[in-house]
Structures are given as structure tokens and as C-alpha cells.
Motif scaffolding. Structure first.
Motif, PDB file in Angstrom:
ATOM      1  N   ALA A 266       0.847  -1.239   0.127  1.00  0.00           N
ATOM      2  CA  ALA A 266      -0.015  -0.047  -0.018  1.00  0.00           C
ATOM      3  C   ALA A 266       0.907   1.239  -0.036  1.00  0.00           C
ATOM      4  CB  ALA A 266      -0.811  -0.118   1.210  1.00  0.00           C
ATOM      5  N   SER A 267       0.127   2.411  -0.194  1.00  0.00           N
ATOM      6  CA  SER A 267       0.994   3.758  -0.052  1.00  0.00           C
ATOM      7  C   SER A 267       1.574   4.052   1.272  1.00  0.00           C
ATOM      8  CB  SER A 267       0.124   4.671  -0.712  1.00  0.00           C
ATOM      9  OG  SER A 267      -0.974   5.031  -0.095  1.00  0.00           O
ATOM     10  N   ARG A 268       0.854   3.542   2.081  1.00  0.00           N
ATOM     11  CA  ARG A 268       1.495   3.752   3.662  1.00  0.00           C
ATOM     12  C   ARG A 268       1.547   2.593   4.326  1.00  0.00           C
ATOM     13  NH1 ARG A 268      -4.057   6.076   5.530  1.00  0.00           N
ATOM     14  NH2 ARG A 268      -4.927   5.037   3.628  1.00  0.00           N
ATOM     15  N   ASP A 269       2.311   2.741   5.611  1.00  0.00           N
ATOM     16  CA  ASP A 269       2.973   1.604   6.077  1.00  0.00           C
ATOM     17  C   ASP A 269       1.757   0.684   6.868  1.00  0.00           C
ATOM     18  OD1 ASP A 269       5.533   2.550   5.605  1.00  0.00           O
ATOM     19  OD2 ASP A 269       5.830   3.349   7.538  1.00  0.00           O
ATOM     20  N   ASP A 270       2.200  -0.428   6.788  1.00  0.00           N
ATOM     21  CA  ASP A 270       1.554  -1.552   7.490  1.00  0.00           C
ATOM     22  C   ASP A 270       2.181  -1.842   8.828  1.00  0.00           C
ATOM     23  OD1 ASP A 270      -0.496  -2.268   5.385  1.00  0.00           O
ATOM     24  OD2 ASP A 270       1.422  -2.756   4.654  1.00  0.00           O
ATOM     25  N   LEU A 271       1.418  -2.377   9.852  1.00  0.00           N
ATOM     26  CA  LEU A 271       2.157  -2.700  10.982  1.00  0.00           C
ATOM     27  C   LEU A 271       2.097  -3.934  11.336  1.00  0.00           C
ATOM     28  CD1 LEU A 271       3.153  -1.127  13.763  1.00  0.00           C
ATOM     29  CD2 LEU A 271       0.918  -1.371  14.620  1.00  0.00           C
ATOM     30  N   ALA A 272       3.273  -4.765  11.968  1.00  0.00           N
ATOM     31  CA  ALA A 272       3.697  -5.802  12.045  1.00  0.00           C
ATOM     32  C   ALA A 272       3.945  -6.231  13.578  1.00  0.00           C
ATOM     33  CB  ALA A 272       4.673  -6.606  11.270  1.00  0.00           C
ATOM     34  N   ALA A 273       3.181  -7.048  14.299  1.00  0.00           N
ATOM     35  CA  ALA A 273       3.283  -7.468  15.470  1.00  0.00           C
ATOM     36  C   ALA A 273       3.640  -8.903  15.901  1.00  0.00           C
ATOM     37  CB  ALA A 273       2.114  -6.921  16.386  1.00  0.00           C
TER      38      ALA A 273
END
Length: 185
Positions: free
Chosen positions: A149-156
Motif C-alpha cells: 500500500a501507499s502507507r505503512d502496515d504494522l506487524a506485531a
């Protein structure tokens, strides 16, 4: 804060707000030419530009931190985990047995942050709790354009989550798409 100078976000999960409460803290320092000259900042005598406080005693906010760009490309957001946080049920007897669910708090980036954000009084823009007691959700955080995507994803990650009854304490990694996080705020 959108000024194109890198900022620093660090966690201190063993820090106390009141004596030995282990709520945990996270510190945001805005980048500036004065801070880039190799100077030392001692938190016992100086303060961060913004300090985030854990919601409850023992939460251990600040175990992992990240600065994704989830809500806009202009400002970095703040993502911070609290390994021992849990969603309170309202029943003190039941709540005292809860712990180590873990939570991730995401605060929308902006040009100016308050001096303090205390999660015992203020809500994050997005809060995600672990699925079960013992997960320690938010053990590690990472951000990036994982899904394109054009913005960041968050991984946890979790520390001890169980996906199957036969395997215990195996842990789980989860990716939260930026679109789903920004829609939930």
C-alpha cells in the motif's frame, strides 16, 4: 512532527510513573540540529518532547516501539506495546487474574504533541489487545509497506500465543494493513 528531521522514539518498559508501579513509558524526542551534535540527554534531569505513560500498574508500556506512517505520509505515527496490558472487564475479582494479554497503542502523528499522553486517562487512536491471557502481544513491532500500500502496515508478534492445542508457546506474527488501522481510528 513533519519537519523532515528524524525523530527518536524509545521505550522503557520498566519505568514507573509512581514508585515501582512498572506502568512503563515511551519517550519521543524531536530531531533538531542541536540534538544531532552528539550531546547526551539524561532522562533523570531532562524531559522528552512527549512522554507516553502506561495505563495500569504492571502494563510495561514501551517494550517495543515503531514509527509507522499509517494515517498520512506527512507525519510519523507512534506505535508502542504494553506486554502485560489487558482489556478490563469491570469486575475487579476477574480482572486481577488477567495479565500478559498485551496491547498495542497507535497515536496519530501530528506537528505538535502534548508533553504527556497518559493512557490511564486518554485513549489512543487505535488500540489492539492480544487474543488471550499469556499472549504477550506486541513482543516485537515493525512497520513498512509490507502489503504494497501507499502507507505503512504494522506487524506485531506475540511471545507465547498458541495456534493449535497440540503446540504451546509457539508465538504468532500478525500484519495489520494500514487501511484497516486508519479506518478503525
Amino acid at each position: 512532527n513533519g519537519d523532515s528531521v528524524g525523530d527518536l522514539f524509545i521505550g522503557a518498559s520498566g519505568a514507573s510513573v509512581e514508585q515501582l508501579d512498572n506502568r512503563g513509558k515511551a519517550y519521543l524526542f524531536f530531531g533538531s540540529p542541536a540534538r544531532l551534535n552528539g550531546s547526551v540527554t539524561d532522562l533523570s534531569s531532562a524531559s522528552a518532547d512527549c512522554t507516553l505513560w502506561g495505563a495500569d500498574p504492571g502494563d510495561r508500556l514501551g517494550h517495543a516501539v515503531a514509527m509507522p506512517r499509517i494515517f498520512s505520509s506527512q507525519y510519523a505515527d507512534l506505535a508502542v506495546s504494553a506486554l502485560r496490558a489487558f482489556e478490563e472487564t469491570g469486575d475487579p475479582e476477574k480482572d486481577r487474574w488477567l495479565g500478559s494479554w498485551g496491547a498495542i497503542y497507535v497515536v496519530r502523528g501530528r506537528a505538535e504533541f502534548p508533553e504527556r499522553i497518559d493512557f490511564s486517562f486518554e485513549r489512543a487512536d487505535v488500540t489492539i489487545f492480544g487474543a488471550t491471557n499469556g499472549d504477550a502481544f506486541g513482543y516485537q513491532l515493525a512497520a513498512g509497506r509490507i502489503l504494497g500500500a501507499s502507507r505503512d502496515d504494522l506487524a506485531a508478534t506475540t511471545f507465547r500465543a498458541e495456534r493449535t492445542p497440540r503446540l504451546s508457546d509457539e508465538g504468532v506474527a500478525v500484519i495489520f494493513p494500514s487501511a484497516s488501522l486508519s479506518e478503525s481510528a
